[in-house]
Design an enzyme around this catalytic site. Structure first.
Site, PDB file in Angstrom:
ATOM      1  N   HIS A  51       5.564 -13.481  12.236  1.00 54.56           N
ATOM      2  CA  HIS A  51       4.135 -13.786  12.069  1.00 54.56           C
ATOM      3  C   HIS A  51       3.490 -14.081  13.430  1.00 54.56           C
ATOM      4  O   HIS A  51       2.402 -13.597  13.728  1.00 54.56           O
ATOM      5  CB  HIS A  51       3.938 -15.027  11.190  1.00 54.56           C
ATOM      6  CG  HIS A  51       4.367 -14.873   9.758  1.00 54.56           C
ATOM      7  ND1 HIS A  51       5.203 -15.765   9.129  1.00 54.56           N
ATOM      8  CD2 HIS A  51       4.051 -13.940   8.821  1.00 54.56           C
ATOM      9  CE1 HIS A  51       5.391 -15.392   7.871  1.00 54.56           C
ATOM     10  NE2 HIS A  51       4.713 -14.290   7.651  1.00 54.56           N
ATOM     11  N   ARG A  69       6.322  -3.894   8.018  1.00 57.70           N
ATOM     12  CA  ARG A  69       7.705  -3.864   8.484  1.00 57.70           C
ATOM     13  C   ARG A  69       8.432  -2.612   8.065  1.00 57.70           C
ATOM     14  O   ARG A  69       9.342  -2.149   8.742  1.00 57.70           O
ATOM     15  CB  ARG A  69       8.460  -5.087   7.937  1.00 57.70           C
ATOM     16  CG  ARG A  69       8.137  -6.371   8.632  1.00 57.70           C
ATOM     17  CD  ARG A  69       8.543  -7.559   7.825  1.00 57.70           C
ATOM     18  NE  ARG A  69       7.728  -7.660   6.613  1.00 57.70           N
ATOM     19  CZ  ARG A  69       7.723  -8.703   5.810  1.00 57.70           C
ATOM     20  NH1 ARG A  69       8.504  -9.718   6.053  1.00 57.70           N
ATOM     21  NH2 ARG A  69       6.948  -8.727   4.754  1.00 57.70           N
ATOM     22  N   LYS A 114       2.702 -18.462  -7.568  1.00 55.28           N
ATOM     23  CA  LYS A 114       3.834 -18.309  -6.646  1.00 55.28           C
ATOM     24  C   LYS A 114       4.519 -19.656  -6.422  1.00 55.28           C
ATOM     25  O   LYS A 114       3.875 -20.666  -6.173  1.00 55.28           O
ATOM     26  CB  LYS A 114       3.305 -17.778  -5.309  1.00 55.28           C
ATOM     27  CG  LYS A 114       4.200 -16.735  -4.677  1.00 55.28           C
ATOM     28  CD  LYS A 114       3.466 -16.061  -3.534  1.00 55.28           C
ATOM     29  CE  LYS A 114       4.342 -15.051  -2.827  1.00 55.28           C
ATOM     30  NZ  LYS A 114       3.590 -14.341  -1.784  1.00 55.28           N
TER      31      LYS A 114
HETATM   32  P1  ADP Z   1       2.574 -12.747   1.669  1.00 52.42           P
HETATM   33  O1  ADP Z   1       3.082 -13.772   0.703  1.00 52.42           O
HETATM   34  O2  ADP Z   1       1.111 -12.471   1.546  1.00 52.42           O
HETATM   35  O3  ADP Z   1       3.394 -11.511   1.805  1.00 52.42           O
HETATM   36  P2  ADP Z   1       3.758 -13.624   4.150  1.00 52.42           P
HETATM   37  O4  ADP Z   1       3.567 -14.967   4.735  1.00 52.42           O
HETATM   38  O5  ADP Z   1       5.118 -13.290   3.642  1.00 52.42           O
HETATM   39  O6  ADP Z   1       2.655 -13.518   3.049  1.00 52.42           O
HETATM   40  O7  ADP Z   1       3.337 -12.485   5.167  1.00 52.42           O
HETATM   41  C1  ADP Z   1       2.040 -12.438   5.692  1.00 52.42           C
HETATM   42  C2  ADP Z   1       1.856 -11.170   6.530  1.00 52.42           C
HETATM   43  O8  ADP Z   1       2.739 -11.200   7.635  1.00 52.42           O
HETATM   44  C3  ADP Z   1       2.163  -9.867   5.802  1.00 52.42           C
HETATM   45  O9  ADP Z   1       1.197  -8.904   6.198  1.00 52.42           O
HETATM   46  C4  ADP Z   1       3.502  -9.457   6.310  1.00 52.42           C
HETATM   47  O10 ADP Z   1       3.644  -8.055   6.308  1.00 52.42           O
HETATM   48  C5  ADP Z   1       3.429  -9.978   7.720  1.00 52.42           C
HETATM   49  N1  ADP Z   1       4.774 -10.219   8.245  1.00 52.42           N
HETATM   50  C6  ADP Z   1       5.708 -11.023   7.724  1.00 52.42           C
HETATM   51  N2  ADP Z   1       6.843 -10.991   8.453  1.00 52.42           N
HETATM   52  C7  ADP Z   1       6.598 -10.129   9.468  1.00 52.42           C
HETATM   53  C8  ADP Z   1       7.384  -9.627  10.568  1.00 52.42           C
HETATM   54  N3  ADP Z   1       8.649 -10.007  10.719  1.00 52.42           N
HETATM   55  N4  ADP Z   1       6.817  -8.765  11.402  1.00 52.42           N
HETATM   56  C9  ADP Z   1       5.530  -8.362  11.213  1.00 52.42           C
HETATM   57  N5  ADP Z   1       4.755  -8.757  10.206  1.00 52.42           N
HETATM   58  C10 ADP Z   1       5.273  -9.638   9.341  1.00 52.42           C
END
Ligand code: ADP
Length: 155
Positions: A17, A90, A41
């Site tokens: 993130h 990803r 969730k």
């Molecule tokens: P959600 O519950 O909405 O999926 P997340 O917190 O899991 O929320 O992810 C938020 C955003 O961050 C998403 O767009 C996800 O694709 C992106 N993201 C999560 N992990 C990574 C990573 N390792 N590299 C790039 N983007 C990421």
């Protein structure tokens, strides 16, 4: 003023993130990292805890704000005057999921554009889900989370 919302659960925030936000800094005047509060969730960490970590991690970034919202992301964007959403990709399953949501937000958000950044290879295997599993399993997830935050492992 170009404002982007980076919505997510951030349960917890990972170095994936953080990398995404850093790479998006030159694209926007302001990035609002916003925790979407979803009553369905099941989260591992409380909203307050997740917000506290986000504030710690982005404390040194003047153009990054931390917030949370309930209900629709598009409504939140309208409320704060954001015309852009930031999301990371990803892999192909991220793409399939994000495509529909992006099209939906464009319609219900009156033209909101979602800007996607492809994850860097060294971060593409990292997800909050994996980090939660490591923590719940009692192992150390330190290498996947920003150094500013401390998560104690639960036995
Ligand atoms: P959600 O519950 O909405 O999926 P997340 O917190 O899991 O929320 O992810 C938020 C955003 O961050 C998403 O767009 C996800 O694709 C992106 N993201 C999560 N992990 C990574 C990573 N390792 N590299 C790039 N983007 C990421």
């Amino acid at each position: 003023m170009k404002i982007a919302v980076f919505p997510g659960s951030f349960d917890p925030i990972t170095i994936g993130h953080v990398d995404l936000v850093k790479r998006a800094l030159p694209l926007f005047d302001k990035i609002v990292v916003a925790v979407g509060v979803n009553s369905i969730k099941k989260n591992l960490f409380s909203l307050d805890q997740r917000l506290e970590w986000l504030r710690q991690v982005f404390a040194e970034y003047p153009s990054v704000e931390v917030d949370y919202f309930e209900n629709l992301t598009a409504d939140y964007c309208k409320r704060i005057g954001a015309r852009y959403l930031l999301r990371g990709l990803r892999n192909a399953s991220d793409f399939d999921y994000e495509k529909t949501i992006s099209q939906l937000n464009h319609i219900i958000g009156d033209g909101i554009e979602t800007v996607f950044l492809i994850s860097q290879p060294e971060y593409s295997h990292i997800s909050s889900t994996i980090v939660r599993e490591i923590i719940v399993g009692g192992a150390d997830a330190a290498q996947f989370i920003p150094k500013e935050i401390q998560i104690s492992t639960k036995g």
